[in-house]
Design a protein around this motif. Structure first.
Motif, mmCIF file in Angstrom:
data_model
loop_
_atom_site.group_PDB
_atom_site.id
_atom_site.type_symbol
_atom_site.label_atom_id
_atom_site.label_comp_id
_atom_site.label_asym_id
_atom_site.label_seq_id
_atom_site.Cartn_x
_atom_site.Cartn_y
_atom_site.Cartn_z
ATOM 1 N N GLY A 7 -1.154 6.813 -9.093
ATOM 2 C CA GLY A 7 -0.945 5.383 -9.271
ATOM 3 C C GLY A 7 0.200 4.871 -8.418
ATOM 4 N N PHE A 8 0.347 3.534 -8.406
ATOM 5 C CA PHE A 8 1.480 2.952 -7.687
ATOM 6 C C PHE A 8 2.778 3.268 -8.417
ATOM 7 N N GLN A 67 -6.234 8.496 -3.063
ATOM 8 C CA GLN A 67 -6.964 8.891 -4.273
ATOM 9 C C GLN A 67 -6.464 8.046 -5.447
ATOM 10 N N PRO A 68 -6.932 6.773 -5.505
ATOM 11 C CA PRO A 68 -6.364 5.851 -6.508
ATOM 12 C C PRO A 68 -6.587 6.291 -7.957
ATOM 13 N N SER A 69 -7.624 7.114 -8.196
ATOM 14 C CA SER A 69 -7.856 7.531 -9.578
ATOM 15 C C SER A 69 -6.853 8.605 -10.009
ATOM 16 N N ASN A 118 -1.697 6.692 -3.357
ATOM 17 C CA ASN A 118 -2.519 5.745 -4.093
ATOM 18 C C ASN A 118 -3.728 5.332 -3.251
ATOM 19 N N ASP A 119 -3.518 5.117 -1.952
ATOM 20 C CA ASP A 119 -4.625 4.775 -1.058
ATOM 21 C C ASP A 119 -5.618 5.930 -0.953
ATOM 22 N N HIS A 149 0.850 -1.189 0.000
ATOM 23 C CA HIS A 149 0.000 0.000 0.000
ATOM 24 C C HIS A 149 0.883 1.234 0.000
#
Lengths: 224, 319
Positions: free
Chosen positions: B266-267, B261-263, B258-259, B254
């Motif tokens: 990105g990772f 606001q995943p949109s 990214n956690d 994790h």
């Protein structure tokens, strides 16, 4: 119980000059409310200019100018919307003309904000400006707010009231509620994790609009 | 760490990059600050002067492959314009507030699928390789950028010494959690600790770097003291600061943004001018200190070195 009436009376008498002075200050404030409001409204811009002059422009001056002008544009719209509640709740009749003064000050900051975006941030790059306006909802919302404020600024003269007629002019100037709401959304939309500043502005706007709604409902109930 | 006198000639000196006017202005500002501050005892202290930080000794100058041929951003801008939410969400907050961080003594917990787990004192971790300078571009996801002369050690050399096992597919990093030292953590803007991670092949890439200094000196607190990650081909938020844990994991770890606001984050977070942030363009960036924006380069200008890591990966979906 022993009441020393003498001392009571004497206190009242001592207070008289002080009350007098307060009254005089109050009167002066009322007389110069307009000038005072204009002075206060220019402070954020002056403070920014001073900061740049004393401490240099910093790492990202364009960002800072954008933020300061945008925030104060929004705050001054809210201040302008707070005039009517101040008049009704606090009985400050003298502040009524400030609605227009503060509204125009808000427009001035919004215009600086827009100019910063177009001239400094995008260096008048037409393609980049067009892309922002067509693809970035947050920019579109901000622009919509600005267009409304501009329409209100242009029609803020007595002549406009005469030309449009009071009823139509009042209806047009209700657009300030939409301009304020759009400005709050515009602010919300560009923040990252920390939404606190926008939440504060949204809360204040909710109170100011809620008050008007409550007055309308009460008036409707009374007339029915 | 032994601290012999530094050989000045080996380290990029900040004076080289500060032009004369700036040096004068800094001096004048400091003098004015002293006058204005008036009472040195009590009252609010001025933010500590990062130029007073210790110089790092025995630093090998940046090899040609690891130095961009661009003017480094001024020391003042690099150390006064920071995103480090542990000290507040404003850009100037970290420079003002980070003096509460205590970067010494420091250790990093190493765990997961690794041959030599444990709590590793910073000195031991740095014994993995001699200190070297790297002059890298740094591109923030917010579309500003800078060029920073970092000092540190290659991440790969540090990881090798821990002997990661066969199941270590990722390395996860964590920042310190201590609201006493990091007052910004009193608010839950982020689900502390701040977390970041890399795929193992990314972490082992020669460009991936662990920095302990910049501009010849130890890292100022606001820049992630005492040890931070620098991954120059990724957006800045991947370059996690004040690292206290490195975990070798089988699954993709994790990561904080990214956690959150995943949109939007990105990772991978590779710098990519073709893939816009949902709210703003990533095609161009403003280099701090410059007026006009410049085009953003694929992988922040490191495509030649790192594009191979992502062969066959759809970079629009894996942004």
């Amino acid at each position: 119980m022993i009441v020393d009436t003498r001392s009571c009376r004497s206190t009242e008498a001592d207070d008289l000059p002080r009350r007098d002075r307060a009254k005089r200050i109050g009167a002066a404030l009322r007389r110069h409310a307009q000038a005072l409001a204009i002075g206060l409204a220019t402070l954020p811009a002056v403070a920014l200019a001073l900061r740049f002059a004393l401490h240099g422009p910093g790492a990202n001056p364009i960002e800072e100018i954008t933020h300061v002008t945008g925030e104060w544009g929004l705050r001054l719209v809210l201040a302008s919307l707070a005039i009517t509640p101040a008049r009704r709740w606090l009985g400050w009749r003298a502040v009524a003309p400030l609605r227009r003064t503060l509204g125009l000050a808000a427009f001035a900051y919004a215009a600086l904000h827009l100019a910063t975006w177009a001239l400094l941030d995008h260096a008048l790059d037409g393609a980049a400006i067009a892309e922002d306006l067509t693809e970035r909802p947050w920019v579109m919302v901000g622009m919509a707010s600005f267009v409304l404020l501009a329409a209100l600024a242009v029609t803020s003269t007595r002549g406009s009231i005469r030309r449009l007629g009071a009823a139509r002019w009042t209806a047009l100037h209700r657009a300030v509620y939409a301009a304020a709401a759009l400005a709050v959304v515009h602010h919300f939309w560009l923040l990252k994790a920390d939404l606190r500043p926008a939440i504060v502005h949204a809360g204040i706007l909710a109170v100011l609009l809620g008050a008007r709604l409550a007055w309308r409902l009460r008036a409707a109930r009374r007339s029915s | 760490m032994k601290i012999p006198e530094p050989r000045e000639s080996e380290v990029t000196d900040e004076a080289v990059f500060l032009n004369r006017r700036e040096v004068l202005r800094l001096g004048a500002a400091a003098a004015l600050g002293t006058l204005v501050a008036g009472c040195p005892e009590g009252g609010q202290a001025d933010p500590p002067d990062p130029l007073a930080l210790r110089r790092l000794p025995d630093v090998a100058p940046a090899a040609p492959a690891f130095r961009v041929d661009e003017e480094p951003t001024s020391f003042e801008d690099v150390t006064s314009y920071n995103n480090f939410y542990e000290f507040g969400t404003g850009k100037q907050d970290p420079a003002r507030e980070a003096h509460t961080l205590r970067p010494e003594p420091w250790s990093v917990v190493v765990d997961g699928d690794v041959g030599r787990p444990g709590r590793v004192p910073l000195e031991d971790l740095l014994a993995a390789a001699p200190l070297e300078e790297r002059i890298y571009r740094f591109r923030c996801v917010e579309a500003w950028s800078m060029v920073v002369p970092w000092i540190g050690v290659p991440l790969a050399r540090v990881i090798e010494r821990f002997q990661p096992g066969p199941k270590a597919a990722y390395v996860a990093f964590e920042t310190l959690v201590d609201p006493e030292q990091m007052p910004g953590q009193r608010r839950r803007v982020i689900d502390w600790p701040y977390r970041e991670g890399l795929r193992m092949d990314e972490a082992m890439h020669p460009l991936a770097f662990l920095a302990i200094g910049l501009y010849g000196r130890v890292l100022p607190n606001q820049n992630g003291a005492p040890i931070r990650l620098v991954v120059p081909w990724k957006y800045g938020f991947k370059s996690i600061k004040s690292i206290v844990r490195m975990s070798f994991t089988e699954k993709q770890p994790h990561t904080s943004w990214n956690d959150l606001q995943p949109s939007e984050y990105g990772f991978y977070a590779n710098v990519n001018p073709e893939v816009d942030h949902p709210r703003w363009s990533q095609a161009r960036e403003r280099r701090l200190g410059e007026f006009r924006k410049r085009p953003t380069l694929p992988f922040n200008g490191y495509a030649e070195q790192v594009a191979g890591l992502y062969a066959g990966l759809d970079l629009r979906r894996n942004f």
